[in-house]
Design an enzyme around this catalytic site. Structure first.
Site, PDB file in Angstrom:
ATOM      1  N   HIS A 114     -31.547  48.604 -12.415  1.00  6.70           N
ATOM      2  CA  HIS A 114     -31.444  49.345 -11.149  1.00  6.70           C
ATOM      3  C   HIS A 114     -31.922  48.396 -10.055  1.00  6.70           C
ATOM      4  O   HIS A 114     -33.119  48.314  -9.743  1.00  6.70           O
ATOM      5  CB  HIS A 114     -32.321  50.602 -11.224  1.00  6.70           C
ATOM      6  CG  HIS A 114     -32.225  51.458 -10.004  1.00  6.70           C
ATOM      7  ND1 HIS A 114     -31.298  52.459  -9.868  1.00  6.70           N
ATOM      8  CD2 HIS A 114     -32.936  51.457  -8.848  1.00  6.70           C
ATOM      9  CE1 HIS A 114     -31.447  53.051  -8.686  1.00  6.70           C
ATOM     10  NE2 HIS A 114     -32.438  52.454  -8.052  1.00  6.70           N
ATOM     11  N   ASP A 156     -30.496  50.962 -20.689  1.00  9.28           N
ATOM     12  CA  ASP A 156     -30.052  49.831 -19.867  1.00  9.28           C
ATOM     13  C   ASP A 156     -28.862  50.270 -19.018  1.00  9.28           C
ATOM     14  O   ASP A 156     -27.736  49.840 -19.228  1.00  9.28           O
ATOM     15  CB  ASP A 156     -29.692  48.638 -20.760  1.00  9.28           C
ATOM     16  CG  ASP A 156     -29.245  47.436 -19.929  1.00  9.28           C
ATOM     17  OD1 ASP A 156     -29.519  47.414 -18.709  1.00  9.28           O
ATOM     18  OD2 ASP A 156     -28.626  46.520 -20.507  1.00  9.28           O
ATOM     19  N   GLU A 166     -35.535  49.924 -13.454  1.00  6.29           N
ATOM     20  CA  GLU A 166     -35.630  49.283 -12.146  1.00  6.29           C
ATOM     21  C   GLU A 166     -36.452  47.998 -12.301  1.00  6.29           C
ATOM     22  O   GLU A 166     -37.028  47.728 -13.371  1.00  6.29           O
ATOM     23  CB  GLU A 166     -36.266  50.226 -11.100  1.00  6.29           C
ATOM     24  CG  GLU A 166     -36.147  49.662  -9.690  1.00  6.29           C
ATOM     25  CD  GLU A 166     -36.400  50.668  -8.554  1.00  6.29           C
ATOM     26  OE1 GLU A 166     -36.610  51.869  -8.816  1.00  6.29           O
ATOM     27  OE2 GLU A 166     -36.384  50.214  -7.390  1.00  6.29           O
ATOM     28  N   ASP A 225     -34.740  48.671  -4.387  1.00 10.07           N
ATOM     29  CA  ASP A 225     -34.434  49.120  -3.015  1.00 10.07           C
ATOM     30  C   ASP A 225     -34.837  48.016  -2.038  1.00 10.07           C
ATOM     31  O   ASP A 225     -35.348  46.971  -2.428  1.00 10.07           O
ATOM     32  CB  ASP A 225     -35.178  50.430  -2.713  1.00 10.07           C
ATOM     33  CG  ASP A 225     -36.692  50.261  -2.726  1.00 10.07           C
ATOM     34  OD1 ASP A 225     -37.203  49.529  -3.599  1.00 10.07           O
ATOM     35  OD2 ASP A 225     -37.386  50.843  -1.866  1.00 10.07           O
TER      36      ASP A 225
END
Ligand code: 9MR
Length: 649
Positions: free
Chosen positions: A474, A524, A533, A172
C-alpha cells in the site's frame, strides 16, 4: 474404487502430506554471515537435517532441537542451529532425503545491501524534489508538493507558512511531526553510534555539501521539520491534505495542503530530534547545528508551558493520520534527556526510564537508551535505565529460543508489527553495546532473520530482498508508477489480526484475509493498509538494525560500548576519516588470529599486508589481548592515518 478404498486412499495421502511433503524450512532468505550463529525454523520435520552444497555434498548434518509450540502461529516448530556452516556459498536443506529449499546463502556483509536499500528508500520518499533516473533508475519521477506557501488550518491559527521538503510518511503523502520524531531520532542515533562507518558509506543519492549520505538524507527531513516551528516556539502537528489523496503519483496530487494543529507532543518530539541533530551535525556545519539547538530549546520551552495542548483527534473536516496523543510526559522525558546531553544543562533532566520499546506514541524508550549510554550525565538514572534495558532484553532472548526462534510474541502483532520486531532488535543491540554479551547480539540477529523470511508466511517483508517479498504494498507511488516491481527496500507493516482494512467498499477495502492466527494475518494486496503499508517509522529501525550489524562486524562500536563489542572478523580494517585520498589509501589488512607466542609469555600480533607479514612483539604479558587496547595506524610524511574504533578479538 469402492467407497472404502477411496476413503483409505485420501486418508493415507493426507498422512503422507503431513509426514513428509508438508515439512517446511523457514529461513532468512538474504544470507548468513560466516562467523555469525545461524538458525532456521522447521515445521513438520522428521529426523536429521542435511545441508548440501551445490556439488551435492553434505556440508553439515544437524539434529533439530525438540519441537515447541508458537502460539502466534499455532505451529509446533523445531529450531535448527547450523552455526557450524561457515563456508560462503549457496546450499540446499534436505530432510528425509527431500530437498525443502535451495536458497540458503552464507556470505560476508549479508545485510549491507538491505541497509543501503532501507536507507535509500527515504530518498524515494522525498517531497518537493524530482527523483532523477541517475539516482532513482526506473523509479524516477517528477517532484510533488512543491508549492512552498501552505495555509494554516484553523486548528493551527491563521495565515500561511513556508514549508517544503521532508519525507512522505508512508503510503500516503502526509508529513507528520510526531512520526518524524522517532524516525529521525532512530536514523540520527545510527550515525551517532557509528560515525566512522557511516562517514564513508554511500548509496547513490544526491550530494549535500560533503555530508555523509546518511546525514544528507536525514537533513532533508530536518529542514522540513524546522519549517514547522512557529515564531513563539510552538510546533505544528502535521502538514497534509484534508483527506488521503487518491492513488496518484506525488506530482499528480493536487489536493490542497494545510498545516494542521499544534501539540506539546509535536513540540517535544521536535525538540528531542533537534537536540540530537545539533550534536551530530556540529563537525560538519556548526551554523546548522546551532540553529537546531536553538529550535530545540524554543520548542522545549513552548511545550513545557503548554503541557495540555494535545492533538487528541483530527478536527472534524480532517481524516489523514492523527498520530494523536493526550499525555506529553514521555515526549518531554525524551526532549529533556536529549537537551541535557546536548547542552550540559542539568535543569533539562526529567525523571523516568521504561522497560518498554518505543513507538510513535511512546518515546520514553528513546530517553532510556540515552540515559543508559550517558552515565556521566545521568548517574544513578543511567544504571536504572541499563537495568531496564537488560531486563527486557533477557525476556526477548528467552522468547527467541522457543517456538519460531524469534522475539515476537502473540501480543506484538499490532498495526506495524514489523516495526515492533525491528525495535526489539534495536533494543537488543543496546543491551549488547552495554554488556558485550553475545546472547543479545544473537537475539538481534534472529530479529533480522524473522524480517527476512524466518516467519510462518515464508517471506521477506522487505521489498526487493529475498526469494519471496511483497509485490503490492500500500504505497501510492509503487501503485501508480507503471513499474511492476515496487520501490525496493521498503519494510511492510506486517501481519496483525485487527483487520481494519476489511470491508465491502471494494475500492478501499480488502476481502477478509485473516487466518485466526496473529502471525499469518497478512495479505500482499494494495488494499491492505493495515498489513501491507510502508512507513518511515518502520523503515528506520530496519535500517538501524541492518546498518548497526554491518558496522559492528566492520570492527566499529559506539563510543560508550563495553569492551569487545566490535566484531572484526579480521578480513579488513577500514580507514578512518583522517585517511588520505583513495590513491594513497590507509586501508590496512589485519590477520584474524591473535594468540600467545609459544616460547614466551608475551603475545604476538601479526599484521599481514596482502603478502608477507610483520610481527609486532608486545612488551606486556596480558592474559587477554585485544587490538582495541591499541591504535592501529599507518604513517606517511610524519602524518598518522588511524583506523580508529577498530577492534580485533
Ligand atoms: O502506524 C500507525 C498505527 O500505529 C495506527 O494504529 C494507525 C491507525 O491510526 O495509523 C498508523 O499510521 C498511519 C498514519 O496514520 C498515516 N500514514 C500511514 C501510517 C501507517 O499506516
Amino acid at each position: 474404487m469402492d467407497r472404502f478404498a477411496s476413503v483409505f486412499f485420501v486418508a493415507s495421502a493426507a498422512l503422507y502430506v503431513q509426514g513428509v511433503l508438508a515439512a517446511n524450512a523457514y529461513i532468512n532468505q538474504v544470507g548468513f554471515r560466516p562467523a555469525d550463529s545461524k538458525e532456521f525454523a522447521l515445521v513438520g520435520g522428521n529426523g536429521d537435517v542435511e545441508i548440501v552444497n551445490t556439488s551435492g555434498q553434505t556440508a553439515l548434518k544437524v539434529t533439530p532441537k525438540a519441537a515447541s509450540f508458537w502460539d502466534a502461529s499455532g505451529q509446533n516448530v523445531q529450531l535448527v542451529d547450523f552455526s557450524e556452516l561457515k563456508a560462503p556459498g549457496t546450499y540446499s536443506i534436505k530432510v528425509g532425503g527431500n530437498v525443502l529449499r535451495s536458497d540458503l546463502v552464507v556470505k560476508e556483509e549479508p545485510f549491507k545491501d538491505v541497509f543501503k536499500a532501507a536507507a535509500k528508500w527515504f530518498y524515494y520518499q522525498r517531497a518537493s524534489m524530482a527523483l532523477e533516473s541517475s539516482y532513482a533508475g526506473q523509479w524516477s519521477r517528477a517532484a510533488g508538493h512543491t508549492n512552498a506557501t501552505v495555509e494554516l488550518h484553523n486548528s493551527a491559527g491563521s495565515g500561511t507558512v513556508n514549508s517544503t521538503k521532508g519525507w512522505y510518511d508512508a503510503g500516503d503523502y502526509g508529513r507528520y511531526i510526531v512520526n518524524s520524531g522517532i524516525t529521525t531520532y532512530t536514523l540520527l542515533s545510527l550515525y551517532e553510534h557509528f560515525p566512522e562507518y557511516f562517514k564513508t558509506l554511500k548509496w547513490n543519492i544526491p550530494a549535500d555539501n560533503g555530508l555523509p549520505d546518511l546525514l544528507a538524507e536525514i537533513k532533508w527531513n530536518l529542514d522540513w521539520m524546522l519549517t514547522m516551528q512557529a515564531s513563539d516556539g510552538a510546533v505544528y502537528h502535521k502538514l497534509t491534505s484534508l483527506g488521503f489523496p487518491g492513488d496518484v503519483m506525488p506530482a499528480q496530487d493536487n489536493s490542497k495542503l494545510y498545516v494542521i494543529g499544534k501539540s506539546a507532543e509535536a513540540a517535544f518530539d521536535f525538540a528531542g530530534v533537534m537536540a540530537v541533530a545539533s550534536r551530530v551535525y556540529k563537525p560538519f556545519d556548526a551554523n546548522y547545528a546551532g540553529k537546531c539547538l536553538e529550535a530545540a530549546k524554543k520548542a522545549y520551552s513552548w511545550g513545557s508551558n503548554n503541557m495540555n495542548v494535545h492533538f487528541a483527534a483530527n478536527p472534524s473536516d480532517v481524516s489523514t493520520g492523527a498520530y494523536e496523543g493526550d499525555n506529553a510526559t514521555d515526549e518531554k522525558l525524551f526532549a529533556g534527556t536529549e537537551l541535557a546531553i546536548a547542552t550540559g544543562d542539568g535543569s533539562y533532566k526529567q525523571s523516568g526510564t521504561t522497560e518498554y520499546i518505543s513507538y510513535w506514541g511512546d518515546v520514553a524508550g528513546l530517553a532510556t537508551y540515552e540515559k543508559a549510554t550517558h552515565p556521566t550525565v545521568f548517574g544513578g538514572d543511567a544504571n536504572e535505565a541499563k537495568q531496564k534495558i537488560l531486563g527486557t532484553a533477557d525476556n526477548f532472548v528467552a522468547r527467541s529460543q522457543k517456538g519460531f526462534g524469534v522475539v515476537m510474541a502473540k501480543d506484538d502483532f499490532v498495526w506495524g508489527s514489523n516495526a515492533v520486531a525491528s525495535n526489539q532488535g534495536v533494543w537488543l543491540l543496546h543491551a549488547y553495546y552495554l554488556t558485550g554479551e553475545e546472547k543479545y547480539y544473537t537475539a538481534a540477529l534472529k530479529v533480522l532473520d524473522y524480517l527476512l523470511g524466518k516467519n510462518p508466511l515464508d517471506m521477506s517483508f522487505v521489498t526487493g530482498y529475498g526469494a519471496k517479498s511483497p509485490m503490492h504494498p500500500h504505497h501510492r507511488p509503487s501503485t501508480s508508477d507503471g513499474v511492476t516491481a515496487p520501490i525496493p527496500g521498503m519494510l511492510v507493516g506486517g501481519p496483525q489480526p485487527g483487520g481494519e482494512d476489511i470491508g465491502s467498499a471494494a475500492e478501499w477495502k480488502c476481502a477478509d484475509y485473516r487466518t485466526g492466527q496473529a502471525a499469518t494475518a497478512y495479505t500482499d494486496q494494495q488494499c491492505s493498509y493495515a498489513t501491507n503499508e510502508v512507513a518511515i517509522n518502520w523503515n528506520a529501525p530496519l535500517a538501524y538494525l541492518a546498518g548497526a550489524l554491518e558496522a559492528l562486524n566492520a570492527g566499529h562500536a559506539p563510543e560508550f560500548a563495553a569492551n569487545g563489542v566490535a566484531r572484526n572478523s579480521g578480513t579488513q580494517v577500514s580507514s578512518s576519516s583522517e585517511a588520505p585520498s583513495s590513491s594513497s589509501s590507509a586501508v590496512v589488512s589485519s590477520s584474524g588470529s591473535v594468540g600467545p607466542n609459544s616460547s614466551s609469555s608475551q603475545w604476538t600480533l601479526s599484521i599481514r599486508k596482502n603478502s608477507g607479514s610483520v610481527n609486532l612483539r608486545m612488551t606486556e604479558s596480558p592474559t587477554r589481548f585485544r587490538l582495541e587496547d591499541y591504535r592501529l595506524y599507518v604513517e606517511r610524511n610524519g602524518k598518522r592515518y588511524g583506523a580508529k574504533g577498530n577492534r580485533l578479538r
